[in-house]
Write an enzyme that holds these catalytic residues in place. Sequence first.
Site, PDB file in Angstrom:
ATOM      1  N   TYR A 120       0.855  -1.188   0.000  1.00  0.00           N
ATOM      2  CA  TYR A 120       0.000   0.000   0.000  1.00  0.00           C
ATOM      3  C   TYR A 120       0.892   1.240   0.000  1.00  0.00           C
ATOM      4  O   TYR A 120       1.892   1.293   0.720  1.00  0.00           O
ATOM      5  CB  TYR A 120      -0.900   0.008   1.242  1.00  0.00           C
ATOM      6  CG  TYR A 120      -1.775   1.238   1.332  1.00  0.00           C
ATOM      7  CD1 TYR A 120      -3.032   1.245   0.760  1.00  0.00           C
ATOM      8  CD2 TYR A 120      -1.327   2.389   1.980  1.00  0.00           C
ATOM      9  CE1 TYR A 120      -3.835   2.378   0.824  1.00  0.00           C
ATOM     10  CE2 TYR A 120      -2.127   3.525   2.049  1.00  0.00           C
ATOM     11  CZ  TYR A 120      -3.380   3.511   1.471  1.00  0.00           C
ATOM     12  OH  TYR A 120      -4.166   4.629   1.530  1.00  0.00           O
ATOM     13  N   GLU A 208      -3.275   7.651  -4.086  1.00  0.00           N
ATOM     14  CA  GLU A 208      -3.126   6.320  -3.490  1.00  0.00           C
ATOM     15  C   GLU A 208      -2.882   5.250  -4.537  1.00  0.00           C
ATOM     16  O   GLU A 208      -3.540   5.220  -5.573  1.00  0.00           O
ATOM     17  CB  GLU A 208      -4.414   5.992  -2.722  1.00  0.00           C
ATOM     18  CG  GLU A 208      -4.419   4.621  -2.070  1.00  0.00           C
ATOM     19  CD  GLU A 208      -5.794   4.284  -1.497  1.00  0.00           C
ATOM     20  OE1 GLU A 208      -6.068   4.670  -0.349  1.00  0.00           O
ATOM     21  OE2 GLU A 208      -6.591   3.637  -2.204  1.00  0.00           O
TER      22      GLU A 208
END
Length: 412
Positions: A120, A208
């Site tokens: 992530y 992101e």
Amino acid sequence: MKIHEYQARELLSNFGIPVPGGQMIESEAGAYAAFHAATNGMKTPLAVVKAQVFAGGRGKAGFVKLVKTTEEAAKATAFMLGNRMKSPQTPADGLEVKKILVARAADIAPRSGGGTEEFYLAVTTDRKTRRNILIASREGGVEIEQIAHDRPEAIIKEPLHPVLGLQGFQARNVAYKLGFKGKHVGQASKIMQSLAKLFIEKDCTLAEINPLIITAGTPEKPEGEVIAIDAKFSFDENGLFRHPELVSLADHSEENAAEIRAQEFGLSYVALDGTIGCLVNGAGLAMATMDIVKLHGGEPANFLDVGGSASEEAVTEAFSIILRDPAVKGVLVNIFGGIMKCDIIAQGIINAATKHRNADGTLGFKVPLVVRLEGTNVEAGRKLLKEAQGKIPTMQAATDLTDAAQRVCAAK
Ligand code: GDP
Ligand code: MN
């Protein structure tokens, strides 16, 4: 403002972050060519079909599918276009899917110790430290919120320098902490720095990548490489005037129609769940009005700031936006005339009331309308309203804000 994944991938690519190629389609018929394009040159063709909606959790909901043939690609496309996507991030009845991304599938390397090499990576603003920060985790792919909650130590946070951004040594440190080795350290660090640069240059509130992956080795690239296979961006709307290239990416069909209309008329409007419509000038007064409505037992149906210098047209539009919401049981107009003149507002109210067409085709306001005016030209404004009372039978003039709130809350 948000954009779709297929657009986000292009943005990443523009900033030098590697992403597999793909194509957006809007019909089942488009799936055949898109599959061929995506799998061009692959020994064993494999593509991924992904619903393009403004919500995550698609994988678990069955809206990210790996497909081996054109037929499978078409079938997955038809399924996604024909069903609403439901995940913890969507409204209870899900979201309609109108766009599909067909992309070259990535072969994700297995992780020693189990699972796959999914990470992530995000850049956002940390309100606590008042800095932009890079957030990273070795446990990408799944719900990052859950991990942050259960095991905060699995999340790495690195502040960006206000002027220099994310520096090379910082990125490399994070890459080592994430467990990258060999060539992957440099690849991952470069991606982190590019993402930080993109975040700043495009005035993002969130940039992101989830997941960032290591691909399985091939004869040409035995050690695989670090690439992005899903991305999400939110942009600061106050910065959009600097980015015409982003404005053109907006997908209005995915946003609240009333909020879009309001924007066109220069109104700040946010739809809420209550029954009392509020038409106010100035954000501070709008907040105070919502507070006093709640104090008297009502729930605001919206936040609406007509601004300091709204025209008659804007006021008329504001009314029609508020009254189009079927939940609205009463409307409170609370105007402090400063730059804005009370007689202009009064004229706007009269126009809106006489021109407003209800859902059943009838003209005029049906719900109680409570008006509180103060400030510049208030006498002229009140006079206009008094003369128009016959045309607006549901209108009541309030003496002060408490009186206004009590009257309108009686309508809920
Ligand atoms: P999200 O669930 O909406 O965030 O959609 P993602 O694009 O992140 O996909 C969810 C999961 O599907 C990923 O974490 C991967 O495990 C898997 N996935 C997505 N794309 C691919 C791909 O190209 N190849 C493989 N092997 N798995 C993929
Ligand atoms: Mn994802």
